[in-house]
Design an enzyme around this catalytic site. Structure first.
Site, short mmCIF file in Angstrom:
data_model
loop_
_atom_site.label_atom_id
_atom_site.label_comp_id
_atom_site.label_asym_id
_atom_site.label_seq_id
_atom_site.Cartn_x
_atom_site.Cartn_y
_atom_site.Cartn_z
N SER A 202 -21.60 -31.04 -43.45
CA SER A 202 -22.51 -30.08 -42.87
C SER A 202 -21.89 -29.24 -41.76
O SER A 202 -22.49 -28.27 -41.30
CB SER A 202 -23.75 -30.80 -42.32
OG SER A 202 -23.40 -31.71 -41.30
N SER B 79 -19.54 -35.26 -42.88
CA SER B 79 -19.77 -33.89 -42.41
C SER B 79 -18.71 -33.33 -41.48
O SER B 79 -18.66 -32.12 -41.26
CB SER B 79 -21.14 -33.79 -41.73
OG SER B 79 -22.17 -33.92 -42.69
N LYS C 126 -21.90 -26.50 -33.30
CA LYS C 126 -22.64 -26.71 -34.55
C LYS C 126 -24.12 -26.46 -34.33
O LYS C 126 -24.69 -26.91 -33.32
CB LYS C 126 -22.38 -28.14 -35.04
CG LYS C 126 -22.95 -28.44 -36.41
CD LYS C 126 -22.51 -29.84 -36.87
CE LYS C 126 -23.05 -30.16 -38.25
NZ LYS C 126 -22.57 -31.49 -38.72
#
Length: 478
Positions: A158, A182, A83
């Site tokens: 996210s 997320s 990420k």
């Protein structure tokens, strides 16, 4: 598709076993995934930084270790992507912000260190919203990430780039993080698995006392998520909430008889609005748990007062992390991040005290709730994937959403419980869009949570439905 391309559709568990037995080389696996990325990523924009030459060198090193009979880790030769909120030494890490568009950290985040120590091979970075703010993945550096089941829709966030990369077979496992949903929200929108572990199970930033933000695994199957958890979990003395248990046992087989387990079925979270299709798809899953032998009844914790408490503590976290940047470069910081900072400055010390007191009461309420029930089941999201050009839903089933996080309460109510929670594929809307089922376990009950999620997954097979973009020619749209 070629035989090499078929490697991209295998589970991480199977890939790791094949590489370990030398039935396929790490280099072949990496090349297959790089080919898939080249073909599919232009349509979805999930992987935003790619390091192919580094990945091939690492794969060749992994194969050399295998040939000489060296010790190999649980992820030996398995390709991964990280990420873009996680630091990766020598690999661009932007946090989705133009202020960091050319930033290359000197060190790896702990999750990255542990994955690489287990033999994982980094292919690149996955897209995120700017500073992880919100559950719609777009930013001024790379643009939006698109849902592979419908390229006009959002993938959530996210950890949106990670979810899309998994759904498209561009990586078999990926890491993510979760404050208000997320890990779970994008998993639900993309028909993959996202596990929010217990706070402290996967240690976060050194010195962090808050249980709200956690790191965790994403995968296409529950077993693959458990495999990655076995690598990234475990104590770290720098993290005050760190759980003093090895992650190794998460690699054990997940099968168990769930007969007699007590499942609490959601009632409505005190009036939180949901789209009718979300209610329909999730409630159809009740029969699955009953067919597995679970005892299901309607019950849920009391979430009254959670809205103010969670948001107060969320605002404070954003202020502590980003206020200096926002003051120095207001024109280059996302409006929602500036809103979080402004809201933090509006709160009083009494507001913070009330938020912490509500957090403590909920913890005790939840402890007693799980004395009567083994698991709590509810929707992951309140809406289906929405238009990729819309920053966030402003109305749900006729109810206005006042802020950019109001539409995510079905996730962040659960975050405030401080329990492990997982999003597993739960079915599809009439329009063919994925819907996630959220299962919550008792405090630190990560293993049992994985087991019941595995049982549901095996009973339904929803996660086997792959997105059409994988077999369609790329559009070139990003």
């Amino acid at each position: 598709m070629s035989a090499r391309d078929d490697l991209c559709d295998l589970t991480a568990v199977d890939l790791a076993a094949m590489i370990r037995r030398r039935e396929v080389s790490a280099r072949e696996v990496v090349d297959a995934h790089l080919d898939r990325i080249g073909r599919v990523n232009p349509s979805v924009n999930a992987i935003v930084t790619l390091v192919p030459e580094r990945a091939r060198r690492d794969a060749e090193h992994a194969d050399a270790v295998s040939k000489r009979g060296g010790t190999v880790g649980a992820l030996h030769g398995v390709p991964v992507a990280h990420k873009d909120l996680l630091d990766t030494a020598g690999i661009r890490t932007t946090y989705g912000s133009p202020l960091f568009a050319r930033h290359e950290p000197d060190t790896d985040a702990l999750i990255v260190t542990r994955m690489r120590a287990a033999g994982a091979i980094t292919l690149g970075k996955t897209n995120v919203p700017e500073f992880g703010a919100g559950s719609q993945t777009f930013n001024p550096v790379f643009g939006p990430t698109r849902n592979p089941y419908d390229l006009t829709r959002t993938c959530g966030g996210s950890s949106g780039g990670a979810a899309v990369a998994l759904a498209c077979g561009m990586v078999p496992i990926a890491d993510g993080s979760d404050t208000g949903g997320s890990l779970r929200n994008p998993a639900a929108f993309c028909n993959v698995v996202g596990l929010r572990p217990s706070p402290g199970r996967v240690p976060g930033a050194p010195g962090t006392w808050s249980p709200l933000t956690v790191g965790g695994p994403m995968a296409r199957t529950v077993a693959d998520a458990a495999l990655l958890l076995s690598v990234i979990a475990g104590p770290d003395a720098r993290h005050p909430l760190s759980i003093d248990e090895s992650g190794a046992h998460f690699h054990f087989p997940l099968g168990r008889d769930v007969t007699g387990l007590r499942v609490a079925w959601w009632r409505g979270l005190g009036g939180v609005p949901f789209e009718p299709e979300i209610r329909r798809v999730v409630n159809e899953s009740r029969a699955v748990f009953e067919s597995l032998g679970c005892v299901v009844d309607e019950a849920e914790p009391d979430f009254a007062g959670i809205d103010d408490a969670f948001l107060t503590l969320r605002h404070l976290a954003f202020h502590a992390e980003y206020a200096p940047l926002a003051r120095a470069h207001p024109e280059l910081v996302k409006d929602t991040v500036r809103w979080e900072i402004a809201e933090a400055e509006r709160r009083t010390s009494a507001d913070v005290a009330r938020a912490l007191a509500r957090q403590a009461r909920l913890y005790d309420d939840v402890r007693r709730f799980f004395e009567r029930h083994d698991y709590f089941v509810l929707p992951v999201t309140q809406v289906a994937p929405f238009d990729v050009s819309v920053p966030y839903p402003t109305v749900i089933d006729g109810t206005p959403m006042a802020t950019y996080v109001d539409w995510m309460r079905s996730c962040w109510y659960v975050s405030f419980m401080a329990c492990p929670a997982i999003s597993v594929p739960g079915g599809f809307t009439a329009d063919g869009l994925p819907v996630g089922l959220q299962i919550v376990g008792r405090h630190r009950g990560d293993w049992g949570l994985l087991q019941i999620a595995h049982a549901f997954e095996q009973a339904t097979g929803h996660g086997k439905r792959r997105p059409p973009v994988v077999t369609s020619p790329p559009t070139g749209r990003s």
